[in-house]
Design a protein around this motif. Structure first.
Motif, PDB file in Angstrom:
ATOM      1  N   GLY A 270       3.225  32.696  80.459  1.00 34.32           N
ATOM      2  CA  GLY A 270       3.548  31.301  80.183  1.00 34.32           C
ATOM      3  C   GLY A 270       4.603  30.760  81.126  1.00 34.32           C
ATOM      4  O   GLY A 270       4.508  29.619  81.601  1.00 34.32           O
ATOM      5  N   PHE A 271       5.612  31.568  81.409  1.00 36.81           N
ATOM      6  CA  PHE A 271       6.685  31.173  82.335  1.00 36.81           C
ATOM      7  C   PHE A 271       6.103  30.740  83.674  1.00 36.81           C
ATOM      8  O   PHE A 271       6.406  29.658  84.187  1.00 36.81           O
ATOM      9  N   ALA A 272       5.238  31.587  84.246  1.00 34.79           N
ATOM     10  CA  ALA A 272       4.671  31.289  85.569  1.00 34.79           C
ATOM     11  C   ALA A 272       3.698  30.122  85.515  1.00 34.79           C
ATOM     12  O   ALA A 272       3.779  29.193  86.321  1.00 34.79           O
ATOM     13  N   THR A 273       2.790  30.149  84.548  1.00 34.72           N
ATOM     14  CA  THR A 273       1.752  29.121  84.474  1.00 34.72           C
ATOM     15  C   THR A 273       2.341  27.736  84.237  1.00 34.72           C
ATOM     16  O   THR A 273       1.950  26.761  84.893  1.00 34.72           O
ATOM     17  N   LEU A 274       3.282  27.633  83.314  1.00 40.38           N
ATOM     18  CA  LEU A 274       3.841  26.321  82.975  1.00 40.38           C
ATOM     19  C   LEU A 274       4.683  25.756  84.113  1.00 40.38           C
ATOM     20  O   LEU A 274       4.683  24.542  84.348  1.00 40.38           O
ATOM     21  N   LEU A 275       5.398  26.617  84.835  1.00 41.32           N
ATOM     22  CA  LEU A 275       6.169  26.133  85.985  1.00 41.32           C
ATOM     23  C   LEU A 275       5.243  25.640  87.100  1.00 41.32           C
ATOM     24  O   LEU A 275       5.505  24.612  87.721  1.00 41.32           O
ATOM     25  N   LEU A 276       4.161  26.374  87.334  1.00 44.05           N
ATOM     26  CA  LEU A 276       3.209  25.941  88.357  1.00 44.05           C
ATOM     27  C   LEU A 276       2.563  24.613  87.970  1.00 44.05           C
ATOM     28  O   LEU A 276       2.378  23.728  88.810  1.00 44.05           O
ATOM     29  N   ARG A 277       2.218  24.462  86.701  1.00 44.16           N
ATOM     30  CA  ARG A 277       1.634  23.207  86.241  1.00 44.16           C
ATOM     31  C   ARG A 277       2.621  22.047  86.370  1.00 44.16           C
ATOM     32  O   ARG A 277       2.224  20.896  86.548  1.00 44.16           O
ATOM     33  N   VAL A 285       8.807  29.957  91.880  1.00 45.85           N
ATOM     34  CA  VAL A 285       8.401  30.610  90.632  1.00 45.85           C
ATOM     35  C   VAL A 285       8.568  32.118  90.755  1.00 45.85           C
ATOM     36  O   VAL A 285       9.092  32.772  89.846  1.00 45.85           O
ATOM     37  N   ALA A 286       8.137  32.677  91.885  1.00 44.78           N
ATOM     38  CA  ALA A 286       8.255  34.120  92.103  1.00 44.78           C
ATOM     39  C   ALA A 286       9.714  34.557  92.104  1.00 44.78           C
ATOM     40  O   ALA A 286      10.076  35.581  91.505  1.00 44.78           O
ATOM     41  N   ALA A 287      10.567  33.782  92.772  1.00 46.32           N
ATOM     42  CA  ALA A 287      11.991  34.136  92.853  1.00 46.32           C
ATOM     43  C   ALA A 287      12.661  34.079  91.481  1.00 46.32           C
ATOM     44  O   ALA A 287      13.424  34.968  91.102  1.00 46.32           O
ATOM     45  N   ARG A 288      12.371  33.025  90.727  1.00 45.09           N
ATOM     46  CA  ARG A 288      12.998  32.864  89.416  1.00 45.09           C
ATOM     47  C   ARG A 288      12.487  33.895  88.401  1.00 45.09           C
ATOM     48  O   ARG A 288      13.187  34.296  87.492  1.00 45.09           O
ATOM     49  N   GLY A 289      11.234  34.309  88.551  1.00 43.74           N
ATOM     50  CA  GLY A 289      10.660  35.255  87.596  1.00 43.74           C
ATOM     51  C   GLY A 289      10.763  36.707  88.007  1.00 43.74           C
ATOM     52  O   GLY A 289      10.322  37.588  87.280  1.00 43.74           O
ATOM     53  N   GLY A 290      11.330  36.975  89.176  1.00 44.36           N
ATOM     54  CA  GLY A 290      11.517  38.355  89.596  1.00 44.36           C
ATOM     55  C   GLY A 290      10.296  39.009  90.217  1.00 44.36           C
ATOM     56  O   GLY A 290      10.200  40.233  90.272  1.00 44.36           O
ATOM     57  N   TRP A 291       9.340  38.194  90.713  1.00 45.88           N
ATOM     58  CA  TRP A 291       8.211  38.766  91.456  1.00 45.88           C
ATOM     59  C   TRP A 291       8.631  38.916  92.910  1.00 45.88           C
ATOM     60  O   TRP A 291       9.104  37.963  93.531  1.00 45.88           O
ATOM     61  N   LYS A 292       8.450  40.082  93.474  1.00 45.99           N
ATOM     62  CA  LYS A 292       8.826  40.287  94.873  1.00 45.99           C
ATOM     63  C   LYS A 292       7.854  39.619  95.831  1.00 45.99           C
ATOM     64  O   LYS A 292       8.209  39.210  96.925  1.00 45.99           O
ATOM     65  N   ASP A 293       6.596  39.531  95.403  1.00 49.72           N
ATOM     66  CA  ASP A 293       5.553  39.003  96.270  1.00 49.72           C
ATOM     67  C   ASP A 293       4.983  37.729  95.660  1.00 49.72           C
ATOM     68  O   ASP A 293       4.368  37.762  94.590  1.00 49.72           O
ATOM     69  N   ALA A 294       5.178  36.607  96.332  1.00 47.40           N
ATOM     70  CA  ALA A 294       4.697  35.324  95.806  1.00 47.40           C
ATOM     71  C   ALA A 294       3.182  35.272  95.722  1.00 47.40           C
ATOM     72  O   ALA A 294       2.628  34.514  94.920  1.00 47.40           O
ATOM     73  N   THR A 295       2.481  36.099  96.530  1.00 53.33           N
ATOM     74  CA  THR A 295       1.022  36.074  96.475  1.00 53.33           C
ATOM     75  C   THR A 295       0.508  36.593  95.141  1.00 53.33           C
ATOM     76  O   THR A 295      -0.590  36.231  94.714  1.00 53.33           O
ATOM     77  N   VAL A 296       1.287  37.438  94.468  1.00 56.81           N
ATOM     78  CA  VAL A 296       0.896  37.919  93.138  1.00 56.81           C
ATOM     79  C   VAL A 296       0.852  36.747  92.164  1.00 56.81           C
ATOM     80  O   VAL A 296      -0.077  36.603  91.367  1.00 56.81           O
ATOM     81  N   VAL A 297       1.863  35.897  92.237  1.00 50.39           N
ATOM     82  CA  VAL A 297       1.914  34.707  91.375  1.00 50.39           C
ATOM     83  C   VAL A 297       0.748  33.780  91.710  1.00 50.39           C
ATOM     84  O   VAL A 297       0.066  33.271  90.823  1.00 50.39           O
ATOM     85  N   LEU A 298       0.517  33.587  92.991  1.00 52.98           N
ATOM     86  CA  LEU A 298      -0.553  32.686  93.425  1.00 52.98           C
ATOM     87  C   LEU A 298      -1.916  33.195  92.966  1.00 52.98           C
ATOM     88  O   LEU A 298      -2.734  32.441  92.436  1.00 52.98           O
ATOM     89  N   ARG A 299      -2.147  34.490  93.131  1.00 53.91           N
ATOM     90  CA  ARG A 299      -3.442  35.068  92.798  1.00 53.91           C
ATOM     91  C   ARG A 299      -3.670  35.129  91.282  1.00 53.91           C
ATOM     92  O   ARG A 299      -4.788  34.947  90.799  1.00 53.91           O
ATOM     93  N   THR A 300      -2.599  35.346  90.520  1.00 55.64           N
ATOM     94  CA  THR A 300      -2.733  35.592  89.091  1.00 55.64           C
ATOM     95  C   THR A 300      -2.643  34.336  88.244  1.00 55.64           C
ATOM     96  O   THR A 300      -3.330  34.206  87.232  1.00 55.64           O
ATOM     97  N   TYR A 301      -1.810  33.380  88.659  1.00 59.65           N
ATOM     98  CA  TYR A 301      -1.514  32.255  87.776  1.00 59.65           C
ATOM     99  C   TYR A 301      -1.919  30.884  88.306  1.00 59.65           C
ATOM    100  O   TYR A 301      -2.007  29.940  87.532  1.00 59.65           O
ATOM    101  N   ALA A 302      -2.161  30.774  89.613  1.00 59.47           N
ATOM    102  CA  ALA A 302      -2.448  29.453  90.176  1.00 59.47           C
ATOM    103  C   ALA A 302      -3.938  29.122  90.040  1.00 59.47           C
ATOM    104  O   ALA A 302      -4.668  29.069  91.012  1.00 59.47           O
ATOM    105  N   HIS A 303      -4.368  28.900  88.813  1.00 62.14           N
ATOM    106  CA  HIS A 303      -5.769  28.583  88.559  1.00 62.14           C
ATOM    107  C   HIS A 303      -6.039  27.104  88.847  1.00 62.14           C
ATOM    108  O   HIS A 303      -5.199  26.244  88.592  1.00 62.14           O
TER     109      HIS A 303
END
Length: 338
Positions: A270-277, A285-303
């Motif tokens: 929810g943290f990632a999805t709602l911020l992207l929306r 989003v990756a920096a604030r949520g502690g993801w080292k790789d922004a592509t993980v956020v992009l691939r997983t949550y950027a629908h």
């Protein structure tokens, strides 16, 4: 595939794959016959290095041991090492690794085979390549069906908290508001929380060995303040010794609230999805949520958003609404018409 020669300008070059290693370069020769001899010598030298070099007989077991001695993750390694045993690294191919995934997990889906076989096997071999024991290996991943992650949103969290203990409700709100994993959240002590500054120092996790400071939104601060506690520096904020201790009370609270089930990790979704929306960029989003790789956020949550009218936003930008730009454009049009 043996080395082949080809001409570029006046100079002959070579390219091809020898002993699993891709080679390309220039022979520096202008004569085709000489260039072919040079390519043949390079090919022979590569085979000799591959078969008789100082590390030509390193086994997978030795590589796995070196990988673990370097304090790399040990998840799934035991089964993989048992499969390959004393197989020479130079004999392991990308397709061979794919076939090992079928043998180790015959009924698993592509995502599991990627995560539990291909990724760790490739990591071990490429670590050995970094030690000059072998060549790196490339492995084609299995297709993965990408599903939209179920998320916890503020409405779900509020309904959940109304049927949970103050500690558990605050845990839910904290994870949603900070993106912290359950393991990180339960390890948080009051010494790492500053309610006045509205900050918390999120502890390490097995996926991220760096602590990071998070901002506490007003709703998160309110939830933390509602926890009955003496707030001693070494006291656990949410009162759970381990993340496993959360699952049962969490499930019961969901049932009491008569909500569709969402796991604790859905708060991070929810943290990632709602911020992207909300329009926050992926790197932030990756920096604030502690993801080292922004592509993980992009691939997983950027629908993709299914609403076709989303393109209207283009014409609501500042440049489209700037009267100076409009005036300048209109002036140019008048000049053209005259």
């Amino acid at each position: 595939m043996s080395l082949t020669t080809y001409k570029r300008g006046r100079i002959w070059h070579y390219r091809g794959t020898v002993a699993g290693r891709e080679l390309r370069g220039t022979t520096k020769a202008t004569d085709k016959g000489i260039a072919q001899r040079i390519a043949a010598e390079l090919e022979a030298a590569e085979w000799k290095r591959h078969l008789d070099g100082p590390h030509a007989h390193v086994t997978f077991a030795q590589a796995a041991l070196a990988y673990l001695e370097a304090e790399k993750p040990d998840r799934f390694i035991a089964q993989i090492a048992a499969h390959w045993k004393d197989t020479l690294l130079r004999e392991i191919t990308g397709e061979g690794i794919r076939q090992s995934a079928f043998k180790l997990y015959p009924t698993a889906k592509g995502a599991t085979r990627n995560r539990q076989v291909i990724v760790p096997t490739q990591a071990i071999i490429n670590h050995a390549a970094g030690l000059n024991w072998c060549q790196p290996v490339r492995v084609k991943r299995f297709p993965v069906e990408v599903k939209v992650k179920e998320i916890v949103d503020p409405e779900w969290a509020e309904a959940f908290s109304a049927h949970a203990s103050p500690h558990l409700g605050a845990l839910c709100t904290f994870m949603l508001g900070t993106g912290a994993r359950a393991g990180q959240a339960v390890a948080l002590t009051w010494g790492g929380v500053d309610l006045t500054a509205r900050e918390a120092n999120v502890p390490l996790s097995r996926k991220n060995n760096e602590e990071h400071v998070v901002h506490l939104a007003a709703a998160v601060v309110a939830a933390l303040e509602a926890i009955p506690s003496n707030r001693k520096p070494d006291e656990l904020v949410f009162g759970y010794e381990r993340r496993d201790s959360v699952w049962q009370p969490w499930k019961k609270a969901v049932e009491r609230a008569e909500l569709p089930y969402r796991s604790p990790h859905c708060c991070r979704h929810g943290f990632a999805t709602l911020l992207l929306r909300a329009g926050v960029d992926v790197k932030t989003v990756a920096a604030r949520g502690g993801w080292k790789d922004a592509t993980v956020v992009l691939r997983t949550y950027a629908h993709a958003i299914s609403d076709l009218t989303v393109t209207d936003a283009i014409f609501r930008t500042k440049s489209a609404q700037n009267p100076k730009i409009k005036k300048s454009t209109a002036g140019k049009e008048r000049k053209k018409s005259s």
